[in-house]
Design an enzyme around this catalytic site. Structure first.
Site, PDB file in Angstrom:
ATOM      1  N   ASP A 133     -11.762  14.476 -11.917  1.00  0.00           N
ATOM      2  CA  ASP A 133     -10.301  15.230 -11.552  1.00  0.00           C
ATOM      3  C   ASP A 133      -9.498  15.126 -13.070  1.00  0.00           C
ATOM      4  OD1 ASP A 133      -7.694  15.946 -11.120  1.00  0.00           O
ATOM      5  OD2 ASP A 133      -7.636  15.413  -9.179  1.00  0.00           O
ATOM      6  N   ARG A 138       7.849   8.305 -16.488  1.00  0.00           N
ATOM      7  CA  ARG A 138       6.891   8.909 -17.169  1.00  0.00           C
ATOM      8  C   ARG A 138       7.122   9.919 -17.977  1.00  0.00           C
ATOM      9  NH1 ARG A 138       2.250  12.190 -13.429  1.00  0.00           N
ATOM     10  NH2 ARG A 138       4.016  13.472 -12.999  1.00  0.00           N
TER      11      ARG A 138
HETATM   12  C1  LIG Z   1      -1.341  16.852 -10.141  1.00  0.00           C
HETATM   13  C2  LIG Z   1      -2.457  16.434  -9.495  1.00  0.00           C
HETATM   14  C3  LIG Z   1      -3.069  16.893  -8.029  1.00  0.00           C
HETATM   15  C4  LIG Z   1      -2.448  18.078  -7.405  1.00  0.00           C
HETATM   16  O1  LIG Z   1      -3.220  18.739  -6.802  1.00  0.00           O
HETATM   17  P1  LIG Z   1      -2.739  20.011  -5.892  1.00  0.00           P
HETATM   18  O2  LIG Z   1      -3.723  20.247  -5.047  1.00  0.00           O
HETATM   19  O3  LIG Z   1      -2.331  20.766  -7.258  1.00  0.00           O
HETATM   20  O4  LIG Z   1      -1.154  19.630  -5.401  1.00  0.00           O
HETATM   21  C5  LIG Z   1      -4.248  16.314  -8.092  1.00  0.00           C
HETATM   22  N1  LIG Z   1      -5.092  15.321  -8.737  1.00  0.00           N
HETATM   23  C6  LIG Z   1      -4.306  14.895  -9.647  1.00  0.00           C
HETATM   24  C7  LIG Z   1      -5.025  13.735 -10.486  1.00  0.00           C
HETATM   25  C8  LIG Z   1      -3.202  15.266 -10.029  1.00  0.00           C
HETATM   26  O5  LIG Z   1      -2.500  14.591 -11.029  1.00  0.00           O
END
Ligand SMILES: *Cc1c(COP(=O)(O)O)cnc(C)c1O
Length: 410
Positions: free
Chosen positions: A195, A369
């Site tokens: 991610d 943060r």
């Molecule tokens: C911001 C974030 C998300 C957000 O997911 P959405 O489906 O866009 O709400 C997911 N994973 C991480 C690690 C994030 O920082």
């Protein structure tokens, strides 16, 4: 509060001209580009052209004439350049959460004998929730195993189908060694899903060279695509023929406009599309990504580390004894593009800072943060933010009743 050394550093900054490309309200110090990137100056013109000409005049003809239909792949390939992917490996679509679902399902199909999704306990909650939900939906004995970050390598046993991690942790700013953990997962026979929500557009990435299997990331953070912008996904070329998306919508069909009765996947990354792409959102995302493509990622990284180092050192000297604990690694190789501080009163302190024009954010239960987007942030801004924070702590200015009220979105 002026610091001539920092002003000289800003004047000599090779990225100094990028700041004018963003709409930044005067007087504001924006340390939250990691949560919602600011508006590029180019975006409103592009959006109104799209809305008035392509939609207003072109109507449905614009799917072909304005190449709307190519937008997920075109914007995806531009993001691919930021993350070190080959053309055809990245698609801009859906939300990060939905993309996680699709890619996790693909990964589990590729490792039918293995039942474990390995992650870390402090991963972003949506990642863990999606893994739990998918495991329950499959009903085939899959489980999410979340371990402490330092136990990941030893957790890679022969039951692990996929290692799913955030490259940069959202609440500490700590960054994993993507290449080394990808190698470790592969050596254990597992796949990896990264991610990149807090690293795409912020740190140099070489996904293809590192042989990462899958990745997802956000469009509205460092990519400046606007609130709720489409996200992206990456699937390594070598896996594309073998995977099957669990959301077999018509836009992932090999011939969507043949309207055939049964599903046949598109051969490449297009398979990962589900339904009609959000053209307005993709256009705004493209504007944001185009800004990042103007400058080398190495220059962004170099400045980002100098900015975070400046904040860390000022916190150590100017906020000593004020109850802050630095939880972001001091080693630059282990740090993303944010600094996180723990404080028992983090919520009201964050609100008081915002009232003073310094926007960072709060992450429950006790974390402040600060994100660094080097295209528009100046060294002097960082020093001023710490000085304002120091002043709030010395005077007790953070402790007003209005700063203690909780909002819905934090
Ligand atoms: C911001 C974030 C998300 C957000 O997911 P959405 O489906 O866009 O709400 C997911 N994973 C991480 C690690 C994030 O920082």
């Amino acid at each position: 509060m002026n610091d001539p050394d920092l002003e000289r550093l800003d004047a000599a900054d090779p990225l100094r001209e990028c700041r004018a490309r963003f709409h930044l309200p005067p007087g504001l110090i924006y340390l939250d580009g990691n949560s919602l990137g600011p508006l590029p100056v180019a975006t409103p013109g592009r959006m109104s052209g799209l809305i008035e000409r392509e939609w207003g005049e072109g109507l449905i003809r614009s799917w072909n004439a304005a190449r709307w239909v190519d937008a997920p792949r075109r914007v995806g390939d531009k993001i691919g350049r930021l993350i070190g992917a080959q053309p055809g490996e990245t698609l801009a679509c859906d939300s990060t959460s939905v993309n996680l679902f699709k890619l996790l399902a693909m990964a589990l199909q590729l490792r039918p004998g293995r039942k474990v999704i390995l992650s870390e306990r402090r991963n972003f909650p949506t990642d863990l929730y999606v893994a739990e939900g998918l495991a329950a939906l499959l009903g085939a004995g899959h489980e999410l195993r979340s371990v402490e970050p330092e136990k990941i390598v030893e957790g890679l046993d022969d039951q692990v189908a996929v290692l799913m991690l955030s490259h940069v942790n959202f609440s500490t700013g700590a960054m994993f060694d993507l290449a080394a953990l990808t190698r470790a997962a592969h050596a254990a026979g597992a796949l990896v899903l990264w991610d990149l929500a807090h690293s795409a557009g912020a740190v140099p990435l070489t996904l293809s060279a590192d042989d990462a299997d899958f990745a997802v990331g956000c469009g509205y953070k460092y990519l400046n695509g606007g609130p709720g912008a489409p996200a992206f996904l990456y699937i390594n070329q070598r896996l594309q023929a073998a995977v099957r998306t669990p959301i077999t919508g018509w836009f992932g069909h090999v011939r969507p406009f043949a309207f055939e009765t049964s599903y046949a996947p598109a051969p490449g990354i297009e398979q990962a599309q589900a339904g009609t792409p959000p053209i307005l959102g993709l256009a705004a995302l493209e504007c944001g990504v185009d800004e990042l493509l103007r400058v080398p990622m190495t220059a962004l990284r170099e400045k980002s580390l100098r900015l975070s180092e400046l904040l860390l050192s000022r916190v150590e000297t100017e906020l000593a004894g004020a109850g802050f604990e630095i939880i972001t690694p001091r080693d630059p190789a282990q740090r993303g593009s944010q600094v996180c501080l723990r404080h028992a009163k983090a919520w009201p302190i964050c609100q008081a800072l915002i009232a003073q024009g310094v926007i960072g954010d709060f992450r429950a239960p006790d974390i402040l943060r600060f994100g660094f987007a080097p295209m528009y942030l100046r060294y002097a801004d960082v020093a001023r933010a710490v000085a304002i924070l120091g002043e709030l702590m010395r005077t007790g200015g953070w402790d007003r009743p209005q700063f203690h009220q909780r909002a819905t979105v934090t």
